[in-house]
Write an enzyme that holds these catalytic residues in place. Structure first.
Site, PDB file in Angstrom:
ATOM      1  N   THR A 138       0.822  -1.213   0.000  1.00 45.94           N
ATOM      2  CA  THR A 138       0.000   0.000   0.000  1.00 45.94           C
ATOM      3  C   THR A 138       0.856   1.263   0.000  1.00 45.94           C
ATOM      4  O   THR A 138       2.005   1.235   0.456  1.00 45.94           O
ATOM      5  CB  THR A 138      -0.899  -0.006   1.261  1.00 45.94           C
ATOM      6  N   ASP A 139       0.264   2.366  -0.440  1.00 47.04           N
ATOM      7  CA  ASP A 139       0.978   3.657  -0.370  1.00 47.04           C
ATOM      8  C   ASP A 139       1.011   4.187   1.067  1.00 47.04           C
ATOM      9  O   ASP A 139       1.735   5.139   1.361  1.00 47.04           O
ATOM     10  CB  ASP A 139       0.340   4.693  -1.304  1.00 47.04           C
ATOM     11  N   GLU A 140       0.232   3.554   1.971  1.00 45.85           N
ATOM     12  CA  GLU A 140       0.189   4.054   3.351  1.00 45.85           C
ATOM     13  C   GLU A 140       1.525   3.878   4.064  1.00 45.85           C
ATOM     14  O   GLU A 140       1.765   4.504   5.094  1.00 45.85           O
ATOM     15  CB  GLU A 140      -0.945   3.380   4.128  1.00 45.85           C
ATOM     16  N   TYR A 163      -1.731  -0.681  10.932  1.00 40.69           N
ATOM     17  CA  TYR A 163      -1.885  -1.332   9.625  1.00 40.69           C
ATOM     18  C   TYR A 163      -0.692  -1.006   8.723  1.00 40.69           C
ATOM     19  O   TYR A 163      -0.028  -1.903   8.205  1.00 40.69           O
ATOM     20  CB  TYR A 163      -3.191  -0.880   8.951  1.00 40.69           C
ATOM     21  N   LYS A 167       2.358  -3.399   7.152  1.00 43.33           N
ATOM     22  CA  LYS A 167       2.631  -3.539   5.722  1.00 43.33           C
ATOM     23  C   LYS A 167       4.068  -3.103   5.412  1.00 43.33           C
ATOM     24  O   LYS A 167       4.760  -3.737   4.627  1.00 43.33           O
ATOM     25  CB  LYS A 167       1.641  -2.710   4.890  1.00 43.33           C
TER      26      LYS A 167
HETATM   27  N1  NAD Z   1      -8.112  -1.974  -0.474  1.00 50.11           N
HETATM   28  C1  NAD Z   1      -7.212  -1.044  -0.786  1.00 50.11           C
HETATM   29  O1  NAD Z   1      -7.568   0.098  -1.083  1.00 50.11           O
HETATM   30  C2  NAD Z   1      -5.745  -1.385  -0.812  1.00 50.11           C
HETATM   31  C3  NAD Z   1      -4.854  -0.418  -1.265  1.00 50.11           C
HETATM   32  C4  NAD Z   1      -3.504  -0.737  -1.335  1.00 50.11           C
HETATM   33  C5  NAD Z   1      -3.071  -1.991  -0.972  1.00 50.11           C
HETATM   34  N2  NAD Z   1      -3.946  -2.918  -0.517  1.00 50.11           N
HETATM   35  C6  NAD Z   1      -3.437  -4.260  -0.151  1.00 50.11           C
HETATM   36  O2  NAD Z   1      -4.028  -5.185  -1.049  1.00 50.11           O
HETATM   37  C7  NAD Z   1      -4.219  -6.435  -0.412  1.00 50.11           C
HETATM   38  C8  NAD Z   1      -5.673  -6.845  -0.525  1.00 50.11           C
HETATM   39  O3  NAD Z   1      -6.495  -5.833   0.080  1.00 50.11           O
HETATM   40  P1  NAD Z   1      -8.078  -5.986   0.138  1.00 50.11           P
HETATM   41  O4  NAD Z   1      -8.635  -4.620   0.230  1.00 50.11           O
HETATM   42  O5  NAD Z   1      -8.527  -6.879  -0.930  1.00 50.11           O
HETATM   43  O6  NAD Z   1      -8.250  -6.703   1.566  1.00 50.11           O
HETATM   44  P2  NAD Z   1      -9.483  -7.487   2.147  1.00 50.11           P
HETATM   45  O7  NAD Z   1      -9.440  -7.246   3.608  1.00 50.11           O
HETATM   46  O8  NAD Z   1     -10.730  -7.203   1.392  1.00 50.11           O
HETATM   47  O9  NAD Z   1      -9.121  -9.020   1.864  1.00 50.11           O
HETATM   48  C9  NAD Z   1      -8.092  -9.699   2.517  1.00 50.11           C
HETATM   49  C10 NAD Z   1      -8.286 -11.195   2.322  1.00 50.11           C
HETATM   50  O10 NAD Z   1      -7.209 -11.863   2.993  1.00 50.11           O
HETATM   51  C11 NAD Z   1      -7.742 -12.971   3.705  1.00 50.11           C
HETATM   52  N3  NAD Z   1      -6.887 -13.272   4.855  1.00 50.11           N
HETATM   53  C12 NAD Z   1      -6.695 -12.487   5.949  1.00 50.11           C
HETATM   54  N4  NAD Z   1      -5.876 -13.102   6.811  1.00 50.11           N
HETATM   55  C13 NAD Z   1      -5.513 -14.280   6.235  1.00 50.11           C
HETATM   56  C14 NAD Z   1      -4.675 -15.356   6.651  1.00 50.11           C
HETATM   57  N5  NAD Z   1      -4.057 -15.333   7.827  1.00 50.11           N
HETATM   58  N6  NAD Z   1      -4.521 -16.409   5.821  1.00 50.11           N
HETATM   59  C15 NAD Z   1      -5.175 -16.459   4.632  1.00 50.11           C
HETATM   60  N7  NAD Z   1      -5.987 -15.465   4.193  1.00 50.11           N
HETATM   61  C16 NAD Z   1      -6.154 -14.392   4.994  1.00 50.11           C
HETATM   62  C17 NAD Z   1      -9.142 -12.516   4.124  1.00 50.11           C
HETATM   63  O11 NAD Z   1      -9.983 -13.617   4.429  1.00 50.11           O
HETATM   64  C18 NAD Z   1      -9.595 -11.715   2.919  1.00 50.11           C
HETATM   65  O12 NAD Z   1     -10.259 -12.531   1.976  1.00 50.11           O
HETATM   66  C19 NAD Z   1      -3.755  -6.242   1.033  1.00 50.11           C
HETATM   67  O13 NAD Z   1      -2.446  -6.753   1.141  1.00 50.11           O
HETATM   68  C20 NAD Z   1      -3.778  -4.742   1.240  1.00 50.11           C
HETATM   69  O14 NAD Z   1      -2.825  -4.347   2.194  1.00 50.11           O
HETATM   70  C21 NAD Z   1      -5.287  -2.644  -0.419  1.00 50.11           C
END
Ligand code: NAD
Length: 339
Positions: A138-140, A163, A167
Site C-alpha cells: 500500500t501507499d500508506e 496497519y 505492511k
Molecule cells: N483496499 C485497498 O484500497 C488497498 C490499497 C492498497 C493496498 N492494498 C493491499 O491489497 C491487499 C488486498 O487488500 P483488500 O482490500 O482486498 O483486503 P481485504 O481485507 O478485502 O481481503 C483480505 C483477504 O485476505 C484474507 N486473509 C486475511 N488473513 C488471512 C490469513 N491469515 N490467511 C489467509 N488469508 C487471509 C481474508 O480472508 C480476505 O479474503 C492487502 O495486502 C492490502 O494491504 C489494499
C-alpha cells in the site's frame, strides 16, 4: 500448466484479480488460499468456482506446516500475495492480528517459497529459474503528505498506523529476500482502491449503503482527507503487468492520479444516486454528517505512478468519475435485494 498461488483471493482486490488473471493466463492453474476472515467471502469468486483452472483452499498463511504442505502438493511456480488484515480502523482497535497476518504470514510464505525454489542464495533449482514472488502493498507505508508532493518509489517509509506499520514491515522482509538471497521478488504499492466486491465496512460501500437506507452518511473530521483513488480493475491490470514484466527486486507505485477528498467522494456518490435511484423526497446529500476524526488520520496520500507508466506502459483506464458510476451500479444491484 503452471500452478500459481494467490493468497487472499476471496477479499476485495484478490477477488477482482482472480477471474481477471485466469481469463488472461490460460497456461496457469490458480490456487486461491484464503482463511475467510470476516473480510473474505466466496460469493466474491463465484464466477470462477467451477473453472477447470481454479482451486480454492481454506487455510492460514501463518501456519507454516500447512503452507509447506500446500507447496508440496501443488508445486507452485509463482506467488501473488494479497492476504492481509487491511482495515485501518480495526488496526487501531486490535493491532495484534495485523502484525501476525501481515508480518509473520508474509514471512512464512516468502520463506517457504524460497526453500521450495532455491537451493542456496542466488541459486534457483532447475525448473524454478523464473519463479516470482509478488507482494501486494500500500501507499500508506509512506506516511502522510501535506497539501503538495507525491509519493515516489524513493520516498522514505514513515508508516503512521498499526496497519501501515505492519505492511511496511512486510515490504522490508520482502526486500531483504532480494538483497540477501537473490530471490525474484517484486512489490507493488497501491493507492486506495474502489469498485465491486469491496467490504461493506470501507468508505465508499458505507456511503452508498447508508444513503440507500436513509441513515446518516458519516464523514470523518471535516472531510478534507485526500486519497488517490484507483479503480480496482486498473489495479489488477497493473499487478499483472508488474508480475509479468517488472524487474526483480524493484517496487512499483500504482495510483490513478485521481486525488479526491472524502467530502467530494460523498457528494459525488449522492449526486449520482439522485440520478440513478432518486429519493421520494429530498436529496441524498442531506444525509451527510461529520463524525469525530479517526486517531492519527493521515491528511493526504497521492502517488507518482511515473515509473510503472514509463517503464511498463501502464495507465489507469478509469478516472474517479467513470469508475464510481460503475461501482454504484454494482452496489445498487447488491444492496437492492439485501437492504
Ligand atoms: N483496499 C485497498 O484500497 C488497498 C490499497 C492498497 C493496498 N492494498 C493491499 O491489497 C491487499 C488486498 O487488500 P483488500 O482490500 O482486498 O483486503 P481485504 O481485507 O478485502 O481481503 C483480505 C483477504 O485476505 C484474507 N486473509 C486475511 N488473513 C488471512 C490469513 N491469515 N490467511 C489467509 N488469508 C487471509 C481474508 O480472508 C480476505 O479474503 C492487502 O495486502 C492490502 O494491504 C489494499
Amino acid at each position: 500448466m503452471k500452478n500459481i498461488l494467490v493468497t487472499g483471493g476471496a477479499g476485495f482486490i484478490g477477488a477482482n484479480f482472480v477471474p481477471y488473471f485466469i481469463e488472461n493466463n490460460p497456461d496457469y492453474h490458480l490456487v486461491n488460499l484464503d482463511i475467510l476472515t470476516y473480510a473474505g467471502d466466496l460469493e466474491n469468486v463465484k464466477e470462477v468456482e467451477n473453472h477447470s483452472r481454479y482451486t480454492f483452499v481454506k487455510g492460514d498463511i501463518c501456519d507454516r506446516v500447512f503452507v509447506e504442505e500446500l507447496f508440496s502438493k501443488y508445486d507452485f511456480q509463482d506467488v501473488i500475495h494479497f492476504a492481509a488484515e487491511s482495515h485501518v480502523d480495526n488496526s487501531i482497535s486490535g493491532p495484534e492480528a495485523f502484525i501476525k497476518t501481515n508480518v509473520l504470514g508474509t514471512f512464512n510464505l516468502l520463506d517457504v517459497a524460497r526453500k521450495h525454489w532455491m537451493s542456496a542464495p542466488n541459486q534457483y533449482k532447475t525448473g524454478y529459474e523464473n519463479s516470482r514472488f509478488h507482494h501486494i502493498s500500500t501507499d500508506e507505508v509512506y506516511g502522510t503528505l501535506g497539501e503538495t508532493g507525491l509519493f515516489t518509489e524513493e520516498t522514505p517509509y514513515a508508516p503512521n498506523s498499526p496497519y501501515s506499520a505492519s505492511k511496511a514491515s512486510s515490504d522490508m522482509v520482502v526486500r531483504s529476500y532480494f538483497h540477501t538471497f537473490g530471490m525474484n521478488v517484486v512489490t507493488t504499492n497501491c493507492s486506495n482502491n474502489y469498485g465491486p466486491k469491496q467490504h461493506n465496512e470501507k468508505l465508499i460501500p458505507t456511503i452508498i449503503r447508508k444513503a440507500l437506507t436513509g441513515e446518516n452518511i458519516p464523514i470523518y473530521g471535516d472531510g478534507k482527507n485526500v486519497r488517490d483513488w484507483l479503480y480496482v480493475l486498473d489495479h489488477c491490470k497493473g499487478i499483472e503487468l508488474v508480475f509479468q514484466k517488472g524487474k526483480a527486486g524493484e517496487t512499483y507505485n500504482i495510483g490513478g492520479r485521481n486525488e479526491r477528498n472524502n467530502l467530494y467522494i460523498a457528494n459525488t456518490i449522492c449526486e449520482l444516486l439522485n440520478e440513478m435511484k432518486p429519493k421520494a423526497t429530498g436529496k441524498y446529500q442531506d444525509q451527510i454528517t461529520f463524525v469525530k476524526d479517526r486517531p492519527g488520520h493521515d491528511l493526504r496520500y497521492a502517488i507518482d505512478a511515473t515509473k510503472i507508466e514509463t517503464e511498463l506502459g501502464w495507465k489507469a483506464d478509469e478516472n474517479f468519475e467513470t469508475g464510481i458510476r460503475k461501482t454504484i451500479a454494482w452496489y445498487l444491484e447488491k444492496y437492492i435485494y439485501a437492504l
